[in-house]
Design a protein around this motif. Structure first.
Motif, PDB file in Angstrom:
ATOM      1  N   PHE A  50       0.761  -1.084  -0.075  1.00 57.56           N
ATOM      2  CA  PHE A  50      -0.120   0.191  -0.042  1.00 57.56           C
ATOM      3  C   PHE A  50       1.019   1.242   0.160  1.00 57.56           C
ATOM      4  CE2 PHE A  50      -2.704  -3.207   2.560  1.00 57.56           C
ATOM      5  CZ  PHE A  50      -3.611  -3.352   1.225  1.00 57.56           C
ATOM      6  N   ILE A  51       1.893   1.259   0.828  1.00 59.15           N
ATOM      7  CA  ILE A  51       2.568   2.690   0.758  1.00 59.15           C
ATOM      8  C   ILE A  51       4.045   2.695   0.261  1.00 59.15           C
ATOM      9  CG2 ILE A  51       1.439   2.910   3.093  1.00 59.15           C
ATOM     10  CD1 ILE A  51       3.816   2.353   4.402  1.00 59.15           C
ATOM     11  N   THR A  52       4.486   1.758  -0.587  1.00 60.50           N
ATOM     12  CA  THR A  52       5.959   1.739  -1.097  1.00 60.50           C
ATOM     13  C   THR A  52       5.496   1.980  -2.764  1.00 60.50           C
ATOM     14  OG1 THR A  52       6.843   0.266   0.442  1.00 60.50           O
ATOM     15  CG2 THR A  52       7.816   0.323  -1.525  1.00 60.50           C
ATOM     16  N   ILE A  70       3.041  10.001   2.212  1.00 61.70           N
ATOM     17  CA  ILE A  70       3.409   8.877   3.136  1.00 61.70           C
ATOM     18  C   ILE A  70       4.850   9.083   3.551  1.00 61.70           C
ATOM     19  CG2 ILE A  70       3.910   6.745   3.060  1.00 61.70           C
ATOM     20  CD1 ILE A  70       0.730   6.990   3.258  1.00 61.70           C
ATOM     21  N   ASP A  71       5.492   9.467   2.742  1.00 61.08           N
ATOM     22  CA  ASP A  71       7.122   9.301   2.910  1.00 61.08           C
ATOM     23  C   ASP A  71       7.406  10.760   3.664  1.00 61.08           C
ATOM     24  OD1 ASP A  71       7.403   7.154   1.529  1.00 61.08           O
ATOM     25  OD2 ASP A  71       8.224   8.357  -0.619  1.00 61.08           O
ATOM     26  N   GLU A  72       6.802  11.730   3.462  1.00 64.14           N
ATOM     27  CA  GLU A  72       7.292  13.071   4.345  1.00 64.14           C
ATOM     28  C   GLU A  72       6.325  13.380   5.431  1.00 64.14           C
ATOM     29  OE1 GLU A  72       6.929  16.212   1.263  1.00 64.14           O
ATOM     30  OE2 GLU A  72       8.555  15.317   0.092  1.00 64.14           O
ATOM     31  N   VAL A  73       5.295  12.537   5.647  1.00 57.99           N
ATOM     32  CA  VAL A  73       4.654  13.192   6.988  1.00 57.99           C
ATOM     33  C   VAL A  73       4.028  12.067   7.435  1.00 57.99           C
ATOM     34  CG1 VAL A  73       2.179  14.309   7.430  1.00 57.99           C
ATOM     35  CG2 VAL A  73       3.715  15.111   5.657  1.00 57.99           C
ATOM     36  N   VAL A  74       3.408  10.920   6.789  1.00 63.61           N
ATOM     37  CA  VAL A  74       2.484   9.738   7.584  1.00 63.61           C
ATOM     38  C   VAL A  74       3.615   8.960   8.429  1.00 63.61           C
ATOM     39  CG1 VAL A  74       0.937   7.836   7.352  1.00 63.61           C
ATOM     40  CG2 VAL A  74       0.536  10.050   6.027  1.00 63.61           C
ATOM     41  N   VAL A  75       4.929   8.406   7.578  1.00 57.73           N
ATOM     42  CA  VAL A  75       5.576   7.382   8.204  1.00 57.73           C
ATOM     43  C   VAL A  75       6.296   8.098   9.333  1.00 57.73           C
ATOM     44  CG1 VAL A  75       7.949   6.265   7.752  1.00 57.73           C
ATOM     45  CG2 VAL A  75       5.772   5.775   6.322  1.00 57.73           C
ATOM     46  N   PRO A  76       6.890   9.311   9.219  1.00 55.96           N
ATOM     47  CA  PRO A  76       7.628   9.791  10.389  1.00 55.96           C
ATOM     48  C   PRO A  76       6.659  10.066  11.394  1.00 55.96           C
ATOM     49  CG  PRO A  76       8.173  11.138   8.104  1.00 55.96           C
ATOM     50  CD  PRO A  76       7.070  10.081   8.048  1.00 55.96           C
ATOM     51  N   ASN A  77       5.421  10.411  11.354  1.00 54.33           N
ATOM     52  CA  ASN A  77       4.648  10.841  12.296  1.00 54.33           C
ATOM     53  C   ASN A  77       4.360   9.273  12.849  1.00 54.33           C
ATOM     54  OD1 ASN A  77       4.342  13.592  12.628  1.00 54.33           O
ATOM     55  ND2 ASN A  77       2.882  13.603  10.801  1.00 54.33           N
ATOM     56  N   ASN A  78       4.118   8.376  12.452  1.00 57.98           N
ATOM     57  CA  ASN A  78       3.986   7.014  13.065  1.00 57.98           C
ATOM     58  C   ASN A  78       5.263   6.724  13.734  1.00 57.98           C
ATOM     59  OD1 ASN A  78       1.565   4.980  12.256  1.00 57.98           O
ATOM     60  ND2 ASN A  78       1.673   6.486  10.417  1.00 57.98           N
ATOM     61  N   ASP A 122      -2.507  13.388  10.773  1.00 61.06           N
ATOM     62  CA  ASP A 122      -1.495  13.542  10.149  1.00 61.06           C
ATOM     63  C   ASP A 122      -0.381  12.125  10.024  1.00 61.06           C
ATOM     64  OD1 ASP A 122      -0.616  13.894  12.709  1.00 61.06           O
ATOM     65  OD2 ASP A 122       0.487  15.844  12.445  1.00 61.06           O
ATOM     66  N   ALA A 123      -1.130  10.998  10.577  1.00 57.09           N
ATOM     67  CA  ALA A 123      -0.526   9.738  10.720  1.00 57.09           C
ATOM     68  C   ALA A 123      -1.459   8.662  10.051  1.00 57.09           C
ATOM     69  CB  ALA A 123      -0.224   9.447  12.057  1.00 57.09           C
ATOM     70  N   CYS A 124      -2.353   9.199   9.194  1.00 60.34           N
ATOM     71  CA  CYS A 124      -3.230   8.518   8.292  1.00 60.34           C
ATOM     72  C   CYS A 124      -3.075   8.903   7.154  1.00 60.34           C
ATOM     73  CB  CYS A 124      -4.418   8.274   8.803  1.00 60.34           C
ATOM     74  SG  CYS A 124      -5.510   9.443   8.928  1.00 60.34           S
ATOM     75  N   ARG A 125      -3.723   8.396   5.892  1.00 56.23           N
ATOM     76  CA  ARG A 125      -3.822   9.121   4.615  1.00 56.23           C
ATOM     77  C   ARG A 125      -4.837   8.162   3.676  1.00 56.23           C
ATOM     78  NH1 ARG A 125      -2.600  14.021   2.334  1.00 56.23           N
ATOM     79  NH2 ARG A 125      -2.835  13.446  -0.057  1.00 56.23           N
ATOM     80  N   ALA A 126      -5.530   9.002   3.078  1.00 64.57           N
ATOM     81  CA  ALA A 126      -6.449   8.486   1.770  1.00 64.57           C
ATOM     82  C   ALA A 126      -5.534   8.628   0.694  1.00 64.57           C
ATOM     83  CB  ALA A 126      -7.575   9.210   1.848  1.00 64.57           C
ATOM     84  N   ARG A 154      -0.484   9.998 -10.963  1.00 66.71           N
ATOM     85  CA  ARG A 154      -1.717  10.251 -10.158  1.00 66.71           C
ATOM     86  C   ARG A 154      -1.432   9.993  -8.711  1.00 66.71           C
ATOM     87  NH1 ARG A 154      -5.489   6.497 -11.017  1.00 66.71           N
ATOM     88  NH2 ARG A 154      -7.173   7.864  -9.942  1.00 66.71           N
ATOM     89  N   TRP A 155      -0.728   8.933  -8.472  1.00 65.74           N
ATOM     90  CA  TRP A 155      -0.579   8.390  -7.133  1.00 65.74           C
ATOM     91  C   TRP A 155       0.747   9.209  -6.576  1.00 65.74           C
ATOM     92  CZ3 TRP A 155      -3.265   5.252  -3.905  1.00 65.74           C
ATOM     93  CH2 TRP A 155      -4.606   4.902  -4.386  1.00 65.74           C
ATOM     94  N   GLU A 156       1.586   9.996  -7.214  1.00 70.44           N
ATOM     95  CA  GLU A 156       2.655  10.564  -6.503  1.00 70.44           C
ATOM     96  C   GLU A 156       2.515  11.363  -5.355  1.00 70.44           C
ATOM     97  OE1 GLU A 156       6.379  11.419  -5.533  1.00 70.44           O
ATOM     98  OE2 GLU A 156       5.755   9.830  -6.801  1.00 70.44           O
ATOM     99  N   GLN A 157       1.318  12.163  -5.175  1.00 66.93           N
ATOM    100  CA  GLN A 157       1.081  12.898  -4.256  1.00 66.93           C
ATOM    101  C   GLN A 157       0.986  12.258  -2.997  1.00 66.93           C
ATOM    102  OE1 GLN A 157      -2.601  12.904  -2.989  1.00 66.93           O
ATOM    103  NE2 GLN A 157      -2.748  11.458  -4.615  1.00 66.93           N
ATOM    104  N   PHE A 158       0.155  10.810  -2.979  1.00 67.40           N
ATOM    105  CA  PHE A 158      -0.176  10.046  -2.119  1.00 67.40           C
ATOM    106  C   PHE A 158       1.144   9.283  -1.497  1.00 67.40           C
ATOM    107  CE2 PHE A 158      -0.326   5.566  -0.728  1.00 67.40           C
ATOM    108  CZ  PHE A 158      -1.151   5.550   0.430  1.00 67.40           C
ATOM    109  N   TYR A 159       2.056   9.050  -2.388  1.00 69.75           N
ATOM    110  CA  TYR A 159       3.378   8.450  -1.889  1.00 69.75           C
ATOM    111  C   TYR A 159       4.252   9.591  -1.310  1.00 69.75           C
ATOM    112  CZ  TYR A 159       2.080   4.213  -4.249  1.00 69.75           C
ATOM    113  OH  TYR A 159       1.629   3.116  -4.593  1.00 69.75           O
ATOM    114  N   ARG A 160       4.300  10.828  -1.737  1.00 70.68           N
ATOM    115  CA  ARG A 160       4.998  11.883  -1.077  1.00 70.68           C
ATOM    116  C   ARG A 160       4.443  12.074   0.495  1.00 70.68           C
ATOM    117  NH1 ARG A 160       3.666  15.787  -4.390  1.00 70.68           N
ATOM    118  NH2 ARG A 160       5.339  14.834  -6.098  1.00 70.68           N
TER     119      ARG A 160
END
Length: 231
Positions: free
Chosen positions: A39-41, A66-74, A194-198, A58-64
């Motif tokens: 889902f996130i790689t 994830i990498d810059e906000v969601v994973v660090p906050n998790n 900011d630790a979850c994402r659609a 289309r999906w680049e904004q999602f992965y960005r």
């Protein structure tokens, strides 16, 4: 009751009942939902077709995000819970039968939700930065909801848990299904915005507004950590 004025839907616009963000370390569990490679790689495609290239755009904004906000906050949240000896748990999608015959209907539908991820498939593993440690529980599910598809509710009650902090993906799918199920089971739920994402910001905001103040309270990582006593 509201704890902030963000993601406030029509139902709660005129609600004047305000409360505080309060977390009891003894009765609160963290649940990190579906932070798996599948889902996130970002997919790595050596020589993409035009269709694959457009999909990646289309999906680049999602992965960005994830990498810059969601994973660090998790990572921050996991560290805070582990430092305090609080309950840390994970949910992930994986089928027990290699042909996927044990999957729920929602995970064998056509399109994006057609998920066939065998239990030992590398793409189904939780990403290394957020990997479980020691005896942290991983609930394996073949449904969107980590409650409906596992014995999570039973184990949490056995452990004296009455409050759940939720993070992960996708906000509008497995996170939402889990949050709603937890609320129906009378758990108090904090969803970390900011630790979850659609998949898109538009869907993220819409789902947070739908869930907030009814099924959970939507707060951010800083607010959660402040409630735990971190500066």
């Amino acid at each position: 009751m509201k704890v902030n004025d963000r993601y406030c839907s029509f139902y709660y616009e005129d609600d004047d009942d305000w409360g505080e963000v309060e977390i009891d370390p003894e009765t609160t569990a963290l649940l990190v939902i579906d932070m798996q490679h599948v889902f996130i790689t970002r997919p790595e495609i050596a020589d993409p077709t035009e269709a694959q290239r457009k999909r990646a755009e289309r999906w680049e904004q999602f992965y960005r995000a994830i990498d810059e906000v969601v994973v660090p906050n998790n990572e921050r949240i996991l560290a805070a819970f582990r430092e305090r000896g609080m309950s840390v748990n994970f949910a992930r999608i994986a089928c027990l039968k290699r042909d996927g015959s044990d999957r729920s209907l929602v995970q064998r539908s056509s399109g994006y939700n057609d998920l066939l991820v065998p239990l030992d498939d590398p793409v189904g593993q939780i990403v290394p930065k957020l990997a479980p440690k020691n005896d942290e529980i991983v609930f394996t599910k073949t449904t969107d909801s980590a409650v409906a598809g596992t014995n999570l509710s039973l184990l949490f009650r056995n452990m004296g848990i009455d409050t759940v902090v939720c993070t992960g993906v996708l906000t509008d799918q497995c996170v939402s299904g889990t949050v709603r199920s937890l609320a129906d089971e009378s758990f108090k739920v904090w969803l970390i915005e900011d630790a979850c994402r659609a998949s898109t910001e538009e869907i993220q905001r819409a789902e947070l507004e739908i869930l907030n103040n009814i099924y959970c309270h939507v707060i951010n990582t800083d607010e959660l950590l402040a409630a735990l006593g971190d500066a």
